[in-house]
Every structure is written in structure tokens, then in C-alpha cells.
Motif scaffolding. Structure first.
Motif: not given
Length: 628
Positions: A330-334
Motif C-alpha cells: 500500500g505504498s511506494a516505499k517497500l
């Protein structure tokens, strides 16, 4: 000149010429059917000392027919160039183009060899009709000034049947040739090869003959001509005899000398790597679909894709797994602290030509725009962030982060982390080959344009050269392992360095490829031995792919602009999906240095594929637009 010497000269013939007293050998590719090679030269009496000419007068192939003789072939060669001769009618050349017997001293005159042997016959007695002169034979007519031919390789003063030297084509001789040593190994880089071993006798009054696998001195039809190659495979033998008692000679042989050259098939480094790539790729492709993971994930995708061996099914399966993974995050930051997760996925997606700015509606580049986030992981973060951004020549997204990322910051952060002895390390103060290799990989694109980068990399290369062991490998954390070798291999090839021919990275004859193959396991590589290890296999695989791309003239492992360019049509310079006058205008601006094109745009702008962007490409784009 005394009569006995003149008689000797009249019976000696020549085919193979010597240059500075060494044999001029003939490659089989030069042999012409229905012809003999004729060489006329003077290397013993110089113009400086009074000769009318010196060096090579004639070196050419002369046609022969059933009426031809050694003498007529030489006369034809001289006549072809308008050179004069005297004595042919009496079966002895007393003068050639103004250089006569006795001009160079009391023992001077013209002598010759047939296939590098001073024969027992006169020039006119060697004939096609008798079978003594054949297509492919070599005739050398030479001027002797001292020792009645001793200065051009023949003597009656000894019965030495050794071979003085050999010239080898099509294979590599192990060690140096020594006349007193009779057994050698020839290495070929393909399963079979055409090899020639051309011997020069110590005393050319003795014949040399060449055989394959079996020495048959009494069979005059069993040997190969000097100019003939021998087709050999692993285990075959090329046998050279010199001065066998079964062969005619003006000297007395005491049995002759036989040399054996045993053929060994050893694939070249490039072939070894290519074969291993095929083996590992087949196995990796048979495994379960790659997922987002540091093992069994992106590195497998990267290796297969950059090797050109990934299937649409594998690429699509991985992409769907990546999309699902990002959706679940749910985020671009994995990862909250490990920016390398983003970098790793960017590498894999770029390798299969996917848009990294729209993965489940997230731009995976965005987290890398925050320098503080990138640095949370230590030196690993900036290293792989820079590799990921450069792999597709990506623009760094705009961000409201307090410390926005720039390429300059990433480069400087890596440079600042270099330890005192010249390399990089995960922690501590001593250079580690793994981290040093990775840092070099990240900095490689800036080596030619940034003097600080060049200085840092040059220091690191010296450190790595000194750290390489005698087997060609590298140790990390106290053990020699394949992963350390793999990272250094990728680093060198990213710089365009071929470690198989750079002396800095060859130890005791061993290269990084040799070191890697010491860990070769079935279907992959081992970590510290030959037991299959998945991580070692993935790293070894993409390292070999990196080497393979270098030797085949492709872009480096991490320069994937070639792959991204496949998504666009030739001439689509602005990468908008269409070719228009806008693209032609961009090329014109680039030619005038008014516009800087991205790497992918440059590829698409080079319409005629000549490697140069110029007005011709702009014109070709205009033609595409008109004909659309």
C-alpha cells in the motif's frame, strides 16, 4: 668459385624461405590450388656492403602444370616482375637480378630449399610429372654468403636432427618450445580446430614431416605438407619427425628426432561463460515464478533478462507478483529502512521493460528521492539507489523531503565512504571485495567524466588487484567465495575491463573466470565449495552475464537503456509513442547542442544506426513522417 661448390649449389632447391635466418611459414588460408609459392631473397649480403639489392625480391604464388619444374616455377616468378636471371638453362642460378655468385665472398651464391629442405636433386629435376612438385609446395631461393649455406640453415658439418623452432597456428602451445624436449600440449578453444605446426629444422639438410596420430615415416603418402592444417579434436596428436633414416638427405642421420604435440580442448573464457549461462538459465527458468525477494526473486529476473533468456511467461509472472506485493504494501516505499528493496525491484522491472513509475499506481522511484531515507541502510542504500536510477537513466522525482536526493549527493556519499586503503566496506576500516565491487559498479558511469570518481576507482582497482589470490579469486569474512568473485567481476566489466586479459587481475595464470568456475556446481554455483547455493548461483549467473555482454559488445549489465528503447519506435525521440516533426526538431537541437537527449532518446534518434546523431537522422525522421 670452386667447381665442387658450384656443383653443390646446382643440386640444392628451395621452397620455404627464411627471414633473418628464421623460417617464413605459410598459413593454409594462403594456399592456392594449382600453384606453388616462390620466394627469392637475400638476407646475408646487404646493400650497405655492396649488394645491388637485399631483402625479399619475390614472394608470390605461381601456377604450375604437368610440364612445370622447380626451375621453371622460379623463372616464371622472376619474369612476372621483369627480374633477370642467368644460369637457369644449365640448372643453376649463377645470378639473379644482378646479384651473382661470388659477389658476396668466396663462398657466396644461390641455394634453395623445397619445403624447407635442401634437396638431393637439381632444380630442373623436381617436376610435376614425377610427382616431386605439387600444388601447395614452397620454394625458397636464398643467397648464402658464408659456410656454403650454413648462414641460411643448412650444413654438412653436423648430423643434428632436432627441430630448432615451431610456428603454431590455430592452437596455443603450453610453455616454450625447446629442441631437446619432445612432448608438448596444444590447447584449442573449440571442440575441433584446424591446427598447423610448422617446424624449422636445426639443420635443413634433413627433412621434417608432419603426421596425425600415427608416425609412419616409411609411407610417403601419409604426411601433411608444411602449409596444410590438421583438423584435430581433444586427444589427437600432431607428430613432427626430423631427419628420419627413411628419408633422403645429403647428411647421415643417426635415427632422427620425433616430437609429439597432444591436443587438449579447453574452451575459451567466453565459451566457458556462455556454456555456463545456458546451463544456469535453463535451471532457473524451471524454478517457481520469481517473487519480490533478495533470493529467488529480482536477481533471477535480472540475470535471465540481461542474458536474453527470460520467457514472456516468467516476466509476466514476476510482474504480477511485484504488482501484488506493492498493492499489499500500500505504498511506494517497500521497506521502512531498506531502500535497496525499491532499488532491487526497479532493476528487475527495468530489465523486463516495465514502467517503474506505475506499479499498482505507485512510483517506485519516489522513495529514492529522499536522501535521508536512502542513507538509513548505510553505504548499501546510496550504492544501489544510484545503480537503480542510472539503470534506466531515470529522472529523480520531485519531493518535499528535507534532504532531496541528487546524483551528485549519491556519488559524493559513496566517495566519502571510501576507506583509507582505497576500497569500501560494510563496516570497519579494511576494504572488502564485495562492497568495493558494488561501489565501483555504482560509480562506473561517472569514471570518464568525474576526476574524483576516477581517482577513487583507480585506487580501489589497485586494492582489488593486490587482494586477488593465486587462484584468481577473492576472500571475504575469512573465506574465498564465489559471491566476492562475482561482485568484482561485475565491477570490472561495468568499467569495460576484460579480466581475462588485464594483467592486474591475472594471478599465476588464473583469472576471475577460472576462480568462478572453481565453484561451479550442477546448474549453478556454490558458496565456498561446489555444493549448489541459490544466492551464489544468482550472483554468479548475473556476473557471467555481465562478462558475456562485455565481450559481445553490448551495454553493461546495469545500463538497461537498450531494453527500454525496445518499447519505442525508431525516430520517436521524445518517447511519446509517435514519430513527428517534433522528433526531427529535437534531433536538430541536439546536433546544435541546444538540447540534451536521454540515453533512450539517443538510441531512438540514431535512425540510420551509425552510432552518430546528426542532421541525416533528422532528415530520415522527416521522411518517416511524410511516408506515414
Amino acid at each position: 668459385m670452386n667447381k665442387s661448390f658450384k656443383k653443390i649449389l646446382s643440386i640444392v632447391l628451395s621452397v620455404m624461405m627464411i627471414s633473418s635466418l628464421m623460417t617464413v611459414s605459410l598459413s593454409v588460408s594462403a594456399v592456392e590450388d594449382g600453384k606453388v609459392r616462390v620466394i627469392v631473397r637475400n638476407d646475408t649480403y646487404s646493400v650497405e656492403n655492396g649488394a645491388p639489392w637485399d631483402g625479399v625480391l619475390v614472394d608470390e604464388w605461381v601456377s604450375i602444370d604437368n610440364d612445370s619444374t622447380m626451375m621453371s616455377a622460379v623463372v616464371d616468378a622472376l619474369n612476372n616482375h621483369g627480374y633477370t636471371q642467368e644460369g637457369a638453362e644449365s640448372n643453376y642460378f649463377s645470378s639473379i637480378n644482378g646479384l651473382a655468385a661470388s659477389d658476396g665472398g668466396a663462398m657466396s651464391g644461390w641455394m634453395g630449399t623445397l619445403n624447407d629442405w635442401f634437396t638431393n636433386y637439381g632444380f630442373a629435376d623436381i617436376t610435376v610429372a614425377s610427382g616431386n612438385l605439387e600444388s601447395g609446395d614452397e620454394i625458397a631461393i636464398m643467397y648464402t654468403s658464408n659456410g656454403y649455406g650454413e648462414d641460411i640453415g643448412g650444413t654438412w658439418a653436423n648430423n643434428d636432427t632436432t627441430v630448432k623452432s615451431v610456428e603454431i597456428t590455430g592452437a596455443e602451445l603450453t610453455g616454450e618450445f625447446d629442441p631437446s624436449v619432445t612432448d608438448y600440449t596444444l590447447t584449442i578453444g573449440t571442440p575441433s580446430a584446424d591446427v598447423n605446426v610448422v617446424p624449422t629444422a636445426t639443420n635443413k639438410n634433413f627433412q621434417t614431416r608432419k603426421y596425425k596420430n600415427e608416425y609412419l615415416p616409411s609411407d610417403d603418402s601419409a604426411f601433411y605438407k608444411r602449409s596444410q592444417t590438421v583438423n584435430v579434436s581433444d586427444g589427437d596428436k600432431i607428430i613432427i619427425g626430423c631427419g628420419d633414416t627413411a628419408w633422403p638427405s645429403m647428411n647421415t642421420s643417426e635415427g632422427g628426432t620425433v616430437y609429439t604435440f597432444t591436443v587438449k580442448y579447453a574452451p575459451s573464457a567466453a565459451d566457458t561463460v556462455s556454456n555456463k549461462i545456458d546451463e544456469v538459465a535453463k535451471y532457473l527458468a524451471s524454478q517457481d515464478a520469481p517473487t519480490v525477494s533478495s533470493v529467488g526473486g529480482e536477481w533471477t529476473v535480472l540475470g535471465l533478462a540481461r542474458a536474453g533468456k527470460i520467457t514472456d511467461e516468467i516476466a509476466d509472472s514476476y510482474y504480477q507478483n511485484a504488482v501484488k506485493y506493492v498493492e499489499e504494501k500500500g505504498s511506494a516505499k517497500l521497506h521502512n529502512t531498506k531502500s535497496t528493496d525499491n532499488s532491487r525491484v526497479i532493476l528487475a522491472l527495468t530489465a523486463i521493460g516495465k514502467d517503474v513509475t506505475d506499479v499498482a499506481s505507485y512510483n517506485l522511484l519516489e522513495p529514492l528521492a529522499d536522501m535521508d531515507y536512502v542513507k538509513k541502510q548505510g553505504i548499501n542504500g546510496p550504492v544501489f539507489a544510484l545503480i537503480a536510477l542510472d539503470t534506466g537513466d531515470y529522472e529523480i522525482p520531485q519531493t518535499d523531503a528535507a534532504n532531496p536526493t541528487t546524483r551528485e549527493k549519491l556519488v559524493q556519499t559513496i566517495l566519502d565512504a571510501q576507506v583509507a586503503n582505497g576500497g569500501w566496506t560494510f563496516f570497519g576500516t579494511t576494504a572488502d571485495p564485495d562492497m568495493t565491487g558494488m561501489a565501483i559498479q555504482a560509480l562506473a558511469p561517472y569514471y570518464s567524466s568525474n576526476s574524483d570518481v576516477k581517482e577513487a576507482i583507480d585506487k580501489a582497482l589497485t586494492v582489488m588487484s593486490n587482494a586477488q589470490n593465486e587462484n584468481g579469486g577473492f576472500a571475504s569474512w575469512g573465506s574465498v567465495n564465489s559471491e566476492s568473485c562475482a561482485q568484482v567481476l561485475v565491477a570490472l566489466t561495468s568499467l569495460g575491463i576484460d579480466p581475462t586479459n588485464d594483467e592486474r587481475f591475472i594471478k599465476n595464470g588464473n583469472t576471475l573466470i577460472d576462480a568462478m568456475m572453481n565453484f561451479s556446481a550442477e546448474n549453478g554455483f556454490g558458496h565456498t565449495d561446489t555444493t549448489y547455493n541459490q544466492m551464489a548461483t544468482e550472483q554468479g549467473f548475473y556476473a557471467f552475464v555481465s562478462f558475456d555482454r562485455l565481450v559481445n559488445g553490448k551495454t553493461s549489465l546495469y545500463d538497461m537503456t537498450d531494453r527500454l528503447a525496445e518499447n519505442y519506435t525508431v525516430g520517436d525521440v521524445n518517447l511519446d509513442g509517435t514519430v513527428s516533426v517534433v522528433d526531427a526538431t529535437l534531433v536538430q537541437k541536439a546536433v546544435l547542442s541546444l538540447e540534451i537527449l536521454s540515453k533512450v532518446s539517443n538510441i531512438k534518434a540514431d535512425v540510420n544506426g551509425d552510432g552518430v546523431i546528426n542532421i541525416v537522422d533528422a532528415t530520415l525522421i522527416q521522411k518517416i513522417v511524410v511516408n506515414a
